[in-house]
Scaffold this active site. Structure first.
Site, PDB file in Angstrom:
ATOM      1  N   HIS A 166     -20.084   1.718 -22.195  1.00 19.75           N
ATOM      2  CA  HIS A 166     -19.519   2.199 -23.462  1.00 19.75           C
ATOM      3  C   HIS A 166     -17.999   2.130 -23.400  1.00 19.75           C
ATOM      4  O   HIS A 166     -17.416   2.169 -22.308  1.00 19.75           O
ATOM      5  CB  HIS A 166     -19.941   3.655 -23.728  1.00 19.75           C
ATOM      6  CG  HIS A 166     -21.416   3.854 -23.826  1.00 19.75           C
ATOM      7  ND1 HIS A 166     -22.115   3.713 -24.999  1.00 19.75           N
ATOM      8  CD2 HIS A 166     -22.338   4.178 -22.888  1.00 19.75           C
ATOM      9  CE1 HIS A 166     -23.398   3.949 -24.791  1.00 19.75           C
ATOM     10  NE2 HIS A 166     -23.556   4.229 -23.504  1.00 19.75           N
TER      11      HIS A 166
ATOM     12  N   GLY B  39     -33.048   3.434  -1.146  1.00 15.64           N
ATOM     13  CA  GLY B  39     -33.333   4.297  -2.287  1.00 15.64           C
ATOM     14  C   GLY B  39     -32.084   4.853  -2.935  1.00 15.64           C
ATOM     15  O   GLY B  39     -31.026   5.004  -2.315  1.00 15.64           O
TER      16      GLY B  39
ATOM     17  N   ARG C 274     -18.743   0.228   0.113  1.00 16.55           N
ATOM     18  CA  ARG C 274     -17.779  -0.610   0.827  1.00 16.55           C
ATOM     19  C   ARG C 274     -18.518  -1.396   1.904  1.00 16.55           C
ATOM     20  O   ARG C 274     -19.544  -0.949   2.434  1.00 16.55           O
ATOM     21  CB  ARG C 274     -16.664   0.228   1.450  1.00 16.55           C
ATOM     22  CG  ARG C 274     -17.141   1.236   2.462  1.00 16.55           C
ATOM     23  CD  ARG C 274     -15.994   2.103   2.982  1.00 16.55           C
ATOM     24  NE  ARG C 274     -16.467   3.054   3.978  1.00 16.55           N
ATOM     25  CZ  ARG C 274     -16.591   2.773   5.267  1.00 16.55           C
ATOM     26  NH1 ARG C 274     -16.255   1.574   5.720  1.00 16.55           N
ATOM     27  NH2 ARG C 274     -17.032   3.691   6.112  1.00 16.55           N
TER      28      ARG C 274
ATOM     29  N   ASN D 270     -39.747  -0.640  -6.041  1.00 16.82           N
ATOM     30  CA  ASN D 270     -40.410   0.620  -5.724  1.00 16.82           C
ATOM     31  C   ASN D 270     -40.344   1.586  -6.914  1.00 16.82           C
ATOM     32  O   ASN D 270     -39.845   1.248  -7.985  1.00 16.82           O
ATOM     33  CB  ASN D 270     -39.761   1.236  -4.470  1.00 16.82           C
ATOM     34  CG  ASN D 270     -40.743   2.013  -3.618  1.00 16.82           C
ATOM     35  OD1 ASN D 270     -41.585   2.733  -4.142  1.00 16.82           O
ATOM     36  ND2 ASN D 270     -40.627   1.886  -2.305  1.00 16.82           N
TER      37      ASN D 270
ATOM     38  N   THR E 121     -19.827  -0.955  -7.243  1.00 16.24           N
ATOM     39  CA  THR E 121     -18.916  -1.198  -8.367  1.00 16.24           C
ATOM     40  C   THR E 121     -18.145  -2.508  -8.217  1.00 16.24           C
ATOM     41  O   THR E 121     -17.453  -2.915  -9.146  1.00 16.24           O
ATOM     42  CB  THR E 121     -17.911  -0.042  -8.502  1.00 16.24           C
ATOM     43  OG1 THR E 121     -17.125   0.042  -7.308  1.00 16.24           O
ATOM     44  CG2 THR E 121     -18.629   1.285  -8.731  1.00 16.24           C
ATOM     45  N   LYS E 122     -18.243  -3.139  -7.036  1.00 12.71           N
ATOM     46  CA  LYS E 122     -17.528  -4.389  -6.781  1.00 12.71           C
ATOM     47  C   LYS E 122     -18.477  -5.390  -6.116  1.00 12.71           C
ATOM     48  O   LYS E 122     -19.493  -5.014  -5.537  1.00 12.71           O
ATOM     49  CB  LYS E 122     -16.315  -4.147  -5.876  1.00 12.71           C
ATOM     50  CG  LYS E 122     -15.244  -3.277  -6.517  1.00 12.71           C
ATOM     51  CD  LYS E 122     -14.051  -3.110  -5.586  1.00 12.71           C
ATOM     52  CE  LYS E 122     -12.966  -2.256  -6.249  1.00 12.71           C
ATOM     53  NZ  LYS E 122     -11.799  -2.070  -5.356  1.00 12.71           N
TER      54      LYS E 122
END
Length: 248
Positions: free
Chosen positions: A133, A162, A200, A103, A185-186
Site C-alpha cells: 500500500h 517456518g 541477512r 506446508n 526484504t532484500k
C-alpha cells in the site's frame, strides 16, 4: 480508468484500485477455491491436485488415472504437494514449479506474480506478500484508495523454514535456505543461507550432490534420490554442517 487497464496496472505493480467488482469477483473465485481445498478432508491425491488447479485457475487436463496407487503417485509426482489450509488472493499470478512442497497455513498475496522454482520446500506459516500500500495515509484512504505491488521470484531447490515472510520486489536465488522466522526484504543470491529480521546472509552453500537438472529425466529424480540414499547407507557417514538438518 476501465477494468482492463486497472487489472493490467495491478499485474505491472502500478497503482490500481482493488475493490472494483471485477477484481473482487476474481479474489472471491480464488478464496472459494481455497475453501474447497481446505475442506477436502480425506481426499485422494488426484482430487487434491484438481482442487489446487482450481485455485490457480489452471484448466489443463490431468493425465489419465494410473492402474495402481503407486502408478498414480508417479503420474502426479510433479504437481505441487500442499498441506492445507492455504490462502491465496487471486491464484492467477501464482506460478509454482514441479515437485514443490507447501506446508500448513501458508499465505500468497499474488497481486503481482509470485514464482516458485521446482523442488522448493516451504515450511508452515510462511507468507509471500507481492501486495503493498502507499505510505501516504491520505492517498491510501482505506479501501477507497489505490494499492500496488511488486513481484516475488524464488529459484529452484530452495528451503524456507517456518514463519518466513517474503515481501514484494524480492528475488531469492536457486538453492537458498531461509531460516525460520526470517523476514526477507532484500534479494538473496544463489546458494546462500539467510536468517533474521530483516534477513541477512550468513553462509554460502556449496552443493556436493548432483544437480537434478543435469540428471536423466530432469526433475524426475526419484530413482537418483534412491541411488544417493543407497550410497549414503553403504558409504562413509554423512556429516552435516553446523545447523544443517533443521530450519535455521
Amino acid at each position: 480508468m476501465d477494468d482492463i487497464e486497472n487489472d493490467a496496472r495491478m499485474v505491472r505493480g502500478e497503482l490500481y484500485h482493488a475493490f472494483t467488482p471485477t477484481l473482487t469477483a476474481r479474489r472471491n473465485r480464488c478464496h472459494f477455491a481455497c475453501d474447497r481445498f481446505n475442506q477436502a478432508g480425506e481426499a485422494s491425491r488426484r482430487r487434491l491436485v484438481e482442487l489446487w488447479k482450481d485455485i490457480v485457475d489452471d484448466k489443463t487436463p490431468l493425465p489419465p488415472p494410473g492402474a495402481t496407487e503407486e502408478e498414480e503417485m508417479e503420474l502426479l509426482q510433479d504437481y505441487p504437494y500442499i498441506d492445507g489450509p492455504i490462502k491465496v488472493d487471486y491464484g492467477t499470478q501464482l506460478r509454482v514449479g514441479k515437485a514443490v512442497y507447501i506446508n500448513f497455513n501458508c499465505v500468497f498475496l499474488d497481486t503481482c506474480y509470485i514464482t516458485i522454482g521446482a523442488r522448493t520446500l516451504i515450511g508452515p506459516n510462511c507468507s509471500f506478500f507481492a501486495a503493498t500500500h502507499p505510505l501516504d495515509p491520505f492517498l491510501r484512504n482505506g479501501i477507497k484508495g489505490p494499492e500496488l505491488g511488486s513481484p516475488i521470484n524464488i529459484g529452484e531447490d530452495c528451503w524456507f523454514g517456518g514463519n518466513v515472510t517474503v515481501v514484494g520486489g524480492v528475488t531469492i536465488g536457486r538453492g537458498c535456505t531461509i531460516g525460520a522466522g526470517s523476514v526477507v526484504t532484500k534479494d538473496v543470491p544463489d546458494f546462500h543461507v539467510a536468517v533474521g529480521n530483516p534477513a541477512r546472509i550468513i553462509r554460502k552453500i556449496e552443493p556436493k550432490y548432483p544437480d537434478p537438472n543435469l540428471l536423466p529425466g530432469g526433475t524426475d529424480t526419484s530413482a537418483d534420490s534412491k541411488s544417493v540414499l543407497g550410497s549414503l547407507a553403504s558409504g562413509p557417514a554423512y556429516n552435516p554442517a553446523p545447523g544443517e538438518g533443521s530450519a535455521p
